[in-house]
Design a protein around this motif. Structure first.
Motif, PDB file in Angstrom:
ATOM      1  N   PRO A  32       0.955  -1.174  -0.010  1.00  0.00           N
ATOM      2  CA  PRO A  32       0.017   0.053  -0.044  1.00  0.00           C
ATOM      3  C   PRO A  32       0.753   1.271   0.021  1.00  0.00           C
ATOM      4  O   PRO A  32       1.901   1.212   0.010  1.00  0.00           O
ATOM      5  N   MET A  33       0.336   2.402  -0.195  1.00  0.00           N
ATOM      6  CA  MET A  33       0.994   3.613  -0.159  1.00  0.00           C
ATOM      7  C   MET A  33       0.311   4.585   0.766  1.00  0.00           C
ATOM      8  O   MET A  33      -1.036   4.852   0.728  1.00  0.00           O
ATOM      9  N   ALA A  34       0.871   5.261   1.535  1.00  0.00           N
ATOM     10  CA  ALA A  34       0.400   6.009   2.490  1.00  0.00           C
ATOM     11  C   ALA A  34       1.442   7.638   2.682  1.00  0.00           C
ATOM     12  O   ALA A  34       2.605   7.411   2.405  1.00  0.00           O
ATOM     13  N   TYR A  35       0.637   8.649   2.612  1.00  0.00           N
ATOM     14  CA  TYR A  35       1.367   9.971   2.514  1.00  0.00           C
ATOM     15  C   TYR A  35       0.409  10.928   3.306  1.00  0.00           C
ATOM     16  O   TYR A  35      -0.777  10.850   3.470  1.00  0.00           O
ATOM     17  N   PHE A  36       1.258  11.945   3.992  1.00  0.00           N
ATOM     18  CA  PHE A  36       0.502  12.990   4.710  1.00  0.00           C
ATOM     19  C   PHE A  36      -0.016  13.816   3.498  1.00  0.00           C
ATOM     20  O   PHE A  36       0.859  14.579   2.760  1.00  0.00           O
ATOM     21  N   HIS A  64      -7.367  -1.741   4.768  1.00  0.00           N
ATOM     22  CA  HIS A  64      -8.185  -2.079   5.704  1.00  0.00           C
ATOM     23  C   HIS A  64      -7.976  -0.977   6.986  1.00  0.00           C
ATOM     24  O   HIS A  64      -9.167  -0.802   7.469  1.00  0.00           O
ATOM     25  N   ARG A  65      -6.921  -0.290   7.206  1.00  0.00           N
ATOM     26  CA  ARG A  65      -6.906   0.654   8.098  1.00  0.00           C
ATOM     27  C   ARG A  65      -5.482   1.691   7.883  1.00  0.00           C
ATOM     28  O   ARG A  65      -4.590   1.040   7.346  1.00  0.00           O
ATOM     29  N   VAL A  66      -5.489   2.683   8.619  1.00  0.00           N
ATOM     30  CA  VAL A  66      -4.330   3.595   8.737  1.00  0.00           C
ATOM     31  C   VAL A  66      -4.245   4.071  10.221  1.00  0.00           C
ATOM     32  O   VAL A  66      -5.233   4.392  10.901  1.00  0.00           O
ATOM     33  N   ALA A 101      -0.328   2.572   6.365  1.00  0.00           N
ATOM     34  CA  ALA A 101      -1.412   1.798   5.849  1.00  0.00           C
ATOM     35  C   ALA A 101      -1.319   0.327   5.747  1.00  0.00           C
ATOM     36  O   ALA A 101      -0.269  -0.297   5.503  1.00  0.00           O
ATOM     37  N   SER A 102      -2.372  -0.160   5.957  1.00  0.00           N
ATOM     38  CA  SER A 102      -2.671  -1.774   6.051  1.00  0.00           C
ATOM     39  C   SER A 102      -3.718  -2.176   5.048  1.00  0.00           C
ATOM     40  O   SER A 102      -4.810  -1.782   4.993  1.00  0.00           O
ATOM     41  N   ARG A 109       2.809  -0.548   5.327  1.00  0.00           N
ATOM     42  CA  ARG A 109       3.752   0.560   4.552  1.00  0.00           C
ATOM     43  C   ARG A 109       3.581   1.719   5.229  1.00  0.00           C
ATOM     44  O   ARG A 109       2.467   2.182   5.323  1.00  0.00           O
ATOM     45  N   SER A 110       4.860   2.344   5.574  1.00  0.00           N
ATOM     46  CA  SER A 110       4.812   3.583   6.486  1.00  0.00           C
ATOM     47  C   SER A 110       4.803   4.669   5.425  1.00  0.00           C
ATOM     48  O   SER A 110       5.614   4.345   4.405  1.00  0.00           O
ATOM     49  N   SER A 111       4.520   5.702   5.707  1.00  0.00           N
ATOM     50  CA  SER A 111       4.761   6.970   4.988  1.00  0.00           C
ATOM     51  C   SER A 111       6.134   7.509   5.467  1.00  0.00           C
ATOM     52  O   SER A 111       6.867   7.196   6.409  1.00  0.00           O
ATOM     53  N   PRO A 112       6.573   8.405   4.442  1.00  0.00           N
ATOM     54  CA  PRO A 112       7.903   9.235   5.019  1.00  0.00           C
ATOM     55  C   PRO A 112       7.556   9.985   6.082  1.00  0.00           C
ATOM     56  O   PRO A 112       6.228  10.382   6.245  1.00  0.00           O
TER      57      PRO A 112
END
Length: 119
Positions: A32-36, A64-66, A101-102, A109-112
């Motif tokens: 996944p990809m997560a970002y602020f 699924h969740r953040v 993000a999961s 996977r974590s964001s920067p």
């Protein structure tokens, strides 16, 4: 009436219809990809005031969740869009924000990291 059959083999769902087959595959290991979205890295915010953290997340599989982390500590889990958390009172000083993000397959996977200063 058409003959239809489906088989699940090792995470791949195969549909058979009229002797032709179509393969639909889920990549259960897709990252996944997560970002602020807010705040931005290097932002200066008001100490003692609320701050809303907004996150974007996407994947080829469903999110699924953040999870929201402030200074390395898990502070909130969000299961629905829009992914956000309001930090009720930001203490003065420097802080490090991170989100993770999961997917529905529990691939994470974590964001920067986002660094902010509260004054």
């Amino acid at each position: 009436m058409k003959w239809v059959k489906s088989i699940l083999i090792l995470g791949v769902l195969i549909f058979h219809a009229d002797f032709a087959s179509t393969v639909l595959a889920w990549d259960r290991y897709a990252q996944p990809m997560a970002y602020f979205k807010a705040p931005e890295n290097g932002a200066v915010v008001s100490a003692g005031k609320p701050l809303t953290l907004k996150v974007g997340a996407q994947s080829r599989n469903s999110i699924h969740r953040v999870d929201f982390y402030i200074n390395g500590k898990l502070v909130h889990r969000d299961y629905k869009r829009p992914y956000q958390f309001t930090w009720k009172s930001v203490p003065a000083g420097k802080h490090e924000l991170r989100c993770q993000a999961s997917t529905i397959f529990h691939v994470r996977r974590s964001s920067p990291k986002v660094r902010i200063t509260a004054r």
